[in-house]
Design an enzyme around this catalytic site. Structure first.
Site, PDB file in Angstrom:
ATOM      1  N   CYS A 233       0.831  -1.204   0.000  1.00 46.07           N
ATOM      2  CA  CYS A 233       0.000   0.000   0.000  1.00 46.07           C
ATOM      3  C   CYS A 233       0.866   1.254   0.000  1.00 46.07           C
ATOM      4  O   CYS A 233       0.497   2.281  -0.572  1.00 46.07           O
ATOM      5  CB  CYS A 233      -0.940  -0.003   1.199  1.00 46.07           C
TER       6      CYS A 233
ATOM      7  N   ASP B 126      -7.043   4.491  -1.988  1.00 47.64           N
ATOM      8  CA  ASP B 126      -6.770   3.515  -0.928  1.00 47.64           C
ATOM      9  C   ASP B 126      -6.711   2.130  -1.562  1.00 47.64           C
ATOM     10  O   ASP B 126      -7.719   1.425  -1.635  1.00 47.64           O
ATOM     11  CB  ASP B 126      -7.867   3.593   0.137  1.00 47.64           C
TER      12      ASP B 126
END
Length: 1081
Positions: free
Chosen positions: A109, A373
């Site tokens: 991420c 995200d």
């Protein structure tokens, strides 16, 4: 009191809203005593109201002195925030926002947030598209092509995009993708790679043009005319968060002037030591300004990394020309307006040991922000992107108003760690238009084709319920596969012809498809269903009936699918006549049995398929011997032995067939396999490793078969499939190189423990091989005469590294046990060549002992190897022969040191078998003469270096440096003890004057005065177990930015790699109290 949806009865079907809201009864006398309650709810037609059945006592409301009811008026405030609920599974990022996300590979991420930020700087995207790549490049081997592919998919794909090709181009394996890397370091490395790849191309210099700024470091003398300056470039700026309120405060701190005076004067050329000012000013700022916020810092007091969650504000517009250009150097170009607008906010949510990363970006610098995200992209407001990412603390409302209780505060662990600003004057150039004409034609064609194939697969998946997969095996497949790809059963169904047929089509129509594919007319085709037997074998079971062939394909699959296999598997029987043309299949009666035959040649160790026959159940093998000899190419009267291949899992079962019994008596049925061979000659000199079918099948079941493609170094596109063993490896290695692995089983790869990334070879072994068998084969490959000097270590499947401990000699039964790691089976073993046989070594205990020289300023680490029954005295005697002593009669002792404290002096008679040197440091040193002749009132005490780590509730002591013993005499004052310590450690007066001495018991310091009698604090003469009562030397740790523990880890790492020769850690500052280290053995 509750919140209600107006006109809920008239709402359209399916209407719902998610709201976070608070209701507050205002205290009109003292605002701070207002009563507020928060909640959240999914409002819909059926649940249209939500709130609190009990909000506050009516007695308090009606009490005029409380302030809730004033002039007969009660003020109620409602704060409602309606959020759009994002269903993780149904949310369509492209449809909702126009953008797509990036898939998380496990812990990527941090990379995804950075890639999204770079992608949404169009000037970067355009430059990446213009980097030259060719249609022969492979994305996983080319960072430019991988990035082009990724950006193209982000621009044109409708779903989230994978990053595996890009991480492979970085040289990462799967394990790297599950590790969180430093995002700031990744940003720098990626920009450096792009900058390097852009050299010599039309986009050379793009990275510098966008991100490179310059600042000037200066030192200016106050009393003489002397100034030293140095110009440096930067691609990003690291700004302090701790102690700074906002970005401007960080810039103020960045250019803060430091005064060099007193002991810290500056040595100016030709002027000697001078008072001076030292600082930094900016010559120019880049068009794209990347600010790395120092949320993660090393805490020297705690000896650990910590995250700074303090509140830190950043503006939407950043003016770096403020206060008359206070940040700019005299030579800066003042005509350039350094006014920036915020483009991206990269956020870290979590702590120092891990967490989650995401980014808030406004791609076109409009008022609309987007949250990226991983796979999800959502629209967000400016408050969420800015204010909620400042960090700091949040206060919960009081639950008991009217009382003087302090509100509860909690730390917000989600906060910004990187900001990207774009200069207003450059935004038209940077936020430019990027379309297909910017993308190379070969790249467009390649990526469009990939998208079409992906779409086709998606379509096929969506329509899968309308189709059936039919896999058809026929005799040519058996001929091709048996003895090459398969040895057991008849065929690998994944390698036979596959048909995708609509379920409603009749089977008879499908037969016409088969006729076109194989050239076999429909009337000559007979299909058999495969069946999975109870012994886990898979054999043709029965032919289809005419009634079944009249059914649809879908019906037939449902009827035949007893093995719960999604596809329909068939065997095509085709009979060949005298003229080698197909003929109609013979009628099959209940008496007829279809058998398949394999021929084994013991001399060649070769098994192959030779055909099939229908036999009568009442018939005998004797009746078909002549036919079998004909199929094998033997003389008609050749004697042969027959075996039935019954099963192979979990064990091989292959039994001899009595040729005199009928087939039915031998329990043979349709689909059974008969293997046959010439009998092994009795008393023959010719030795066969596997003389009969059962022994050969047992070998094939247990061996690890390695095979891969090799390609000639001259013709890299020419691939040759070879089954390799350790003999042919050496023969081919000169001209061929390994290219791509094709596994037919588990492969055993051997790597050198010392050079696991370099040396590798392959061996064909049996699962049943013992430790000695494997060691013998490895030794043979290495040309080593003594296999007992080979030590093996297993592979950790999760870390992709060798296990820390080697395999115990004869500690496992078979090779299969050596390859298992938890529930996974590895194909890798590590080897090392010892200087003594392994059985002998396992009878020895190996210890790493750090010898501290009595007069020289160094530590030498020795490896001591002695029988496990030896004592500490034996270790000391062995050490004496290796080390340089201050005098011939010097006595040595062995200590246990852990976290800069001495925990134990080992008695000479203690056995070494149970001593652990993995976590504790074993230290050997000479016993000083003064310690040998202790007076009746003398004390031998521990002396440790320490610093204080002060937290709000307690004082913690942090030890560092080398601990030591000291003799203190009765009546001796602290002044006298200090003189001896200073002399022992050779600390200069100026430095030693800053030190404080304290008596510590259980971590609590009690500072001593020069006149204090030190011995009165220490009541015990012995030192065993007295490590928590010591004389502490408080001063700063001047060691380089590596803790002692880190040094120990580095030493252990180097030792574990068996590094030969000497290696020294030279600590530059003499007063770090950690001696330079040399490593031997």
């Amino acid at each position: 009191m509750y919140l209600d949806v107006a006109d809920s009865a008239t709402l359209p079907y399916g209407w719902s809203r998610y709201a976070q809201f608070s209701l507050t009864v205002i205290n009109q006398l003292h605002q701070k005593f207002s009563i507020r309650k928060d909640t959240q709810h999914q409002f819909n037609a059926r649940e249209s109201d939500w709130g609190f059945t009990s909000f506050m006592p009516l007695g308090e409301l009606y009490d005029p002195g409380r302030g809730y009811l004033v002039n007969d008026t009660c003020v109620v405030e409602a704060d409602v925030a309606v959020r759009k609920v994002i269903d993780y599974w149904s949310h369509d990022s492209k449809k909702e926002t126009g953008y797509v996300g990036l898939k998380n590979q496990g812990a990527t991420c941090y990379m995804n947030s950075l890639l999204q930020t770079l992608y949404h700087i169009p000037y970067i995207r355009k430059a990446v598209y213009h980097m030259p790549t060719t249609e022969n490049d492979i994305p996983s081997g080319s960072i430019p092509l991988a990035l082009q592919s990724l950006f193209y998919k982000l621009q044109y794909s409708d779903t989230s995009v994978a990053t595996k090709e890009l991480t492979k181009s970085f040289g990462w394996d799967t394990y790297d993708s599950f590790m969180q890397h430093d995002v700031q370091e990744l940003n720098r490395v990626l920009c450096e790679k792009l900058e390097d790849k852009m050299k010599g191309t039309v986009v050379e210099g793009t990275i510098q043009q966008l991100f490179e700024g310059h600042h000037m470091n200066y030192i200016e003398c106050i009393n003489v005319d002397y100034k030293s300056t140095r110009k440096e470039s930067f691609y990003d700026l690291q700004l302090d968060v701790k102690g700074c309120r906002d970005v401007y405060a960080s810039f103020d701190k960045y250019v803060e002037v430091e005064r060099l005076e007193g002991d810290n004067k500056y040595h100016a050329e030709q002027h000697g030591l001078q008072d001076a000012r030292k600082g930094v000013l900016f010559i120019d700022f880049p068009p794209v300004l990347q600010l790395q916020l120092k949320r993660f810092e090393y805490d020297f007091m705690r000896d650990m990394m910590v995250k700074i969650n303090d509140r830190y504000e950043f503006p939407l517009q950043l003016d770096l020309d403020r206060e008359n250009g206070k940040y700019l150097s005299p030579e800066a170009d003042r005509s350039v307006r350094n006014l920036y607008t915020l483009h991206s906010v990269l956020v870290h949510s979590g702590g120092v040991h891990g967490g989650h990363y995401y980014a808030y970006i406004r791609p076109t610098l409009s008022d609309q922000w987007f949250k990226f995200d991983d796979e999800r992209v959502t629209k967000e407001d400016i408050k969420r992107a800015l204010e909620e990412q400042y960090g700091g603390e949040e206060e919960l409302a009081q639950t008991n108003p009217g009382f003087n209780n302090s509100p509860f505060k909690f730390t917000k662990y989600s906060n910004a760690y990187m900001l990207v600003y774009i200069r207003e004057s450059d935004k038209e150039k940077i936020i430019c238009n990027v379309d297909e004409k910017d993308i190379a034609e070969h790249l467009r064609i390649r990526l469009k084709k990939e998208q079409e194939e992906k779409e086709q697969k998606r379509k096929e998946k969506a329509e899968a319920h309308l189709y059936t997969i039919i896999k058809v095996a026929h005799s040519e497949d058996l001929l091709e596969q048996i003895g090459k790809d398969v040895y057991f059963d008849l065929v690998d169904h994944d390698k036979v012809r596959s048909f995708r047929i609509q379920k409603q089509i009749t089977f008879n129509l499908f037969k016409e498809e088969v006729a076109k594919e194989f050239g076999i007319p429909v009337q000559f085709q007979r299909f058999w269903l495969w069946a999975k037997r109870q012994n886990h074998t898979y054999r043709p079971n029965r032919p289809l009936t005419p009634q079944e062939e009249a059914q649809s394909v879908g019906q037939l699959r449902e009827v035949s699918n007893k093995a719960n296999i999604a596809e329909l598997r068939l065997f095509l029987e085709v009979e060949i006549g005298q003229d080698f043309r197909p003929v109609p299949p013979p009628e099959k009666t209940k008496e007829d049995i279809l058998l398949f035959f394999k021929l084994y040649d013991p001399s060649k160790e070769e098994l192959r398929y030779v055909g099939r026959l229908f036999v009568k159940g009442s018939g005998k093998p004797l009746d078909i011997l002549k036919k079998l000899n004909e199929m094998a190419g033997f003389a008609s009267d050749q004697e042969i032995e027959l075996y039935e291949e019954i099963k192979f899992e979990p064990n091989v079962m292959c039994e001899h067939i009595d040729k005199r019994l009928t087939f039915r008596s031998s329990q043979l049925e349709d689909g059974d396999i008969v293997c046959y061979q010439k009998p092994s000659p009795v008393g023959s000199n010719e030795q066969c490793r596997y003389p009969d079918v059962p022994s050969f099948l047992e070998y094939m079941h247990n061996r690890q078969l390695d095979a891969w493609y090799w390609y000639n170094s001259t013709f890299p596109t020419c691939k040759i499939s070879l089954v390799l063993d350790w003999v042919s490896l050496g023969y081919l290695a000169g001209s061929l190189k390994p290219c791509h692995l094709t596994w037919f089983g588990l492969v055993v790869r051997f790597r050198s423990l010392e050079k696991s990334k370099e040396d590798e070879f392959f061996l064909e072994l049996s699962k049943l091989h013992t430790y000695d068998d494997v060691a013998e084969r490895v030794a043979h490959h290495l040309g080593l005469d003594d296999p007992s000097k080979i030590r093996l270590t297993s592979h950790n499947c999760y870390s992709q590294q060798p296990k820390p401990q080697p395999i115990k000699y004869r500690g496992v039964d078979h090779l299969s046990d050596m390859l298992v790691h938890y529930n996974q089976t590895s194909d890798i073993l590590y080897y090392e060549v010892l200087d003594i046989p392994l059985p002998e070594l396992q009878g020895l205990k190996t210890l790493k002992v750090a010898f501290h020289h009595a007069t020289k300023d160094e530590v030498v680490i020795h490896t001591i190897r002695l029988p496990k029954q030896s004592t500490v005295g034996d270790v000391i005697n062995d050490l004496k022969a290796k080390v340089e002593l201050s005098h011939p009669n010097a006595e040595l002792r062995l200590l246990e040191v852990f976290y800069h404290k001495i925990y134990k002096i080992f008695p000479h008679n203690e056995k070494i078998e149970n001593i652990n040197d993995q976590y504790w440091t074993l230290r050997a040193e000479e016993v000083p003469e003064e310690e040998k002749n202790l007076g009746p009132h003398d004390r031998l005490i521990h002396v440790y270096h320490f610093m204080k780590d002060t937290t709000p509730n307690q004082v913690q002591v942090q030890n560092f440096g080398e601990p030591f013993f000291l003799v203190i005499h009765e009546g001796e004052t602290l002044t006298e003890v200090k003189m001896r310590i200073q002399k022992k450690l050779q600390v200069p007066d100026e430095e030693f004057s800053k030190w404080k001495l304290a008596f510590l018991s259980l971590g609590r310091p009690e500072y001593l005065q020069d006149s204090d009698i030190v011995s009165s604090r220490f009541q015990r003469k012995d030192v065993y177990g007295a490590w928590e009562q010591y004389l502490g030397l408080e001063h700063s740790d001047n060691a380089p930015k590596r803790s002692y523990a880190a040094n120990q880890m580095i030493m252990s790492s180097i030792l574990s790699q068996k590094l030969c020769g000497d290696l020294a850690f030279i600590l530059q500052n003499r007063h770090t109290y950690e001696k330079p280290v040399k490593i031997y053995n």
